[in-house]
Design an enzyme around this catalytic site. Structure first.
Site, short mmCIF file in Angstrom:
data_model
loop_
_atom_site.label_atom_id
_atom_site.label_comp_id
_atom_site.label_asym_id
_atom_site.label_seq_id
_atom_site.Cartn_x
_atom_site.Cartn_y
_atom_site.Cartn_z
CB SER A 1 30.85 146.36 -48.25
OG SER A 1 29.49 146.61 -48.40
CE LYS B 1 29.29 151.21 -52.18
NZ LYS B 1 28.52 150.18 -52.74
CD1 TRP C 1 22.83 146.55 -50.38
CD2 TRP C 1 20.76 146.82 -51.18
NE1 TRP C 1 22.44 147.85 -50.13
CE2 TRP C 1 21.18 148.03 -50.61
CE3 TRP C 1 19.49 146.73 -51.75
CZ2 TRP C 1 20.38 149.18 -50.59
CZ3 TRP C 1 18.68 147.88 -51.74
CH2 TRP C 1 19.13 149.07 -51.16
CG HIS D 1 27.23 142.35 -47.99
ND1 HIS D 1 27.71 142.79 -49.20
CD2 HIS D 1 27.54 143.32 -47.09
CE1 HIS D 1 28.26 143.98 -49.05
NE2 HIS D 1 28.18 144.32 -47.77
#
Ligand code: GCU
Length: 448
Positions: free
Chosen positions: A282, A286, A376, A427
């Site tokens: 998540s 990044k 998402w 997720h």
């Protein structure tokens, strides 16, 4: 949720059995993909539906970029031409998206705080304090390392954690952090502080027993010890030892943590630091990409569910948007303020896509992982970037990269010179993901 999973598994088995190879196969995968998406869309929370488009028919509204063309429109046909473009890509993302990387501090010390044998893991645990000194100012954070016993030249995962080192495994000797922690009910963090009851409660995210038994070392630190993850976090972060900048953003700070852990690992005789893997889930996915781009010592970069401004293309209107990120007080301290210029259709003004950023990792190892219900993060958009980045790997001579025609498979790894999987589920990062990551690392490090 349970029903959804059963449905997906049945759909998978049934479709799989009916499939013949060739073009029927691709249709089959497509049908399956959209079935899963449709169910996930139905299940998506009202919040996600409110803040994002989840309708595939409205997703492809932006002009796509051709990664094999420079921003001024010339063809990129050789690694040298890409290396030239890469400089601009890195500069753009550092200046206009995440913030510039933080330099190695003038002085680094690695203080061994504790070490011991962990019998049930057949491993040695070592805990260090990294003491970084810059401009006569000092910043410290703790690192936990597990090293399989009696093995040499170990590859190693650098895997920052969200909830504190003490939560990654059920080991009573792990030192509790002295830091702000984000509320996490599942782990038992109720009031932003660490406690004994949280020990091992996030172990589902780091199957350390499996990792060590496959012959990998594991190094972790709590990202909040480097930059507390809230909008006022900068003042208590590593930025304290660096000259002030316009905006002290979180992602370069967390990446700084990854790099300092690698500095430490380079000093450990059991570890082969040429085989270091940076991994993150998540927001830390990044961060993993940012780390892999700017710290070229990492041999493999793994992005798990990194989504918007991670692996997902910025040219799809699906799931989280840049404008949401740039506006949200709970997220925009990860990025520089220039990001506000790129909301909505202005995304087309961004000269590069996230695939360009991923491709800056080439020719080193790259893995992009997604989850079916993580709309998402836009799994299809992550896959699109992955495929586009593959074109740059091909320039360097990679033979086994995905083609544009490749369909998105579910729970079936693409294991080439770069790798990808789409897990069934939410997720998260779980054992299934790690087992796949290790298969790829084994391949890259020629361990089989
Ligand atoms: C939020 C954010 C995402 C991020 C995620 C996470 O959902 O919008 O961009 O990846 O948090 O880090 O868990």
């Amino acid at each position: 949720m349970k029903n959804l999973l059963i449905y997906i598994v049945i759909a998978f088995v049934v479709s799989g059995c009916n499939c013949q190879k060739s073009d029927v196969e691709s249709q089959c995968d497509k049908r399956l993909t959209y079935k899963v998406y449709d169910s996930s869309v139905e299940e998506a929370s009202d919040w996600v539906k409110k803040y994002s488009n989840l309708d595939e028919a409205k997703a492809n509204i932006y002009k796509r970029l051709d990664i094999l063309k420079t921003s001024s429109g010339e063809a990129i046909e050789t690694p040298l031409q890409w290396e030239h473009e890469k400089k601009q890509v890195k500069e753009f993302f550092a200046n206009s998206v995440y913030g510039k990387p933080l330099a190695r501090p003038q002085k680094l010390e690695f203080k061994l705080l504790e070490s011991g044998e962990v019998k049930d893991l057949n491993a040695i645990r070592k805990q260090f304090k990294i003491v970084a000194t810059n401009n006569e100012k000092v910043y410290e954070f703790n690192v936990l390392v597990y090293i399989p016993k009696n093995v040499k030249n170990l590859p190693v995962f650098v895997s920052p954690n969200f909830t504190g080192n003490h939560t990654v495994w059920f080991d009573k000797k792990i030192i509790l952090p002295n830091t702000y922690l984000r509320i996490n009910k599942r782990v038992g963090i109720e009031d932003n502080s660490p406690s004994e009851q949280q020990r091992g409660k996030a172990s589902w995210r780091h199957p350390i027993d499996k990792i060590l038994s496959r012959g990998y070392a594991f190094a972790t630190f709590c990202y909040c010890e480097v930059f507390p993850d809230h909008f006022k976090g900068a003042k208590d972060s590593v930025y304290q030892i660096y000259p002030p900048r316009a905006k002290a953003t979180a992602i370069p700070a967390w990446a700084w943590g990854n790099s300092r852990v690698l500095d430490l690992l380079e000093t450990l005789p059991e570890i082969d630091a040429q085989k270091a893997i940076v991994i993150g889930h998540s927001r830390l996915g990044k961060t993993a990409i940012y780390t892999g781009v700017f710290d070229t010592r990492f041999a493999i970069t793994i992005s798990n569910d990194s989504g918007c401004l991670g692996a997902a293309t910025n040219r799809r209107n699906f799931g989280e948007s840049i404008s949401h990120m740039a506006k949200s007080k709970g997220l925009n301290y990860w990025f520089v303020d220039e990001l506000k210029n790129f909301g909505g259709y202005e995304v087309e003004k961004i000269p590069f896509d996230q695939s360009h950023f991923l491709a800056c990792v080439a020719p080193r190892g790259l893995y992009v992982a997604s989850a079916t219900a993580d709309l998402w993060a836009d799994p299809l958009g992550e896959y699109q970037s992955f495929k586009d980045a593959g074109k740059i790997y091909a320039l360097y001579g990679a033979k086994n990269v995905p083609s544009q025609a490749d369909k998105l498979y579910i729970q079936k790894q693409f294991l080439g010179d770069i790798a990808h999987h789409l897990r069934i589920g939410k997720h998260d990062i779980v054992e299934y993901d790690w087992l796949n990551f290790m298969d790829y690392a084994d391949k890259i490090f020629k361990r089989k």
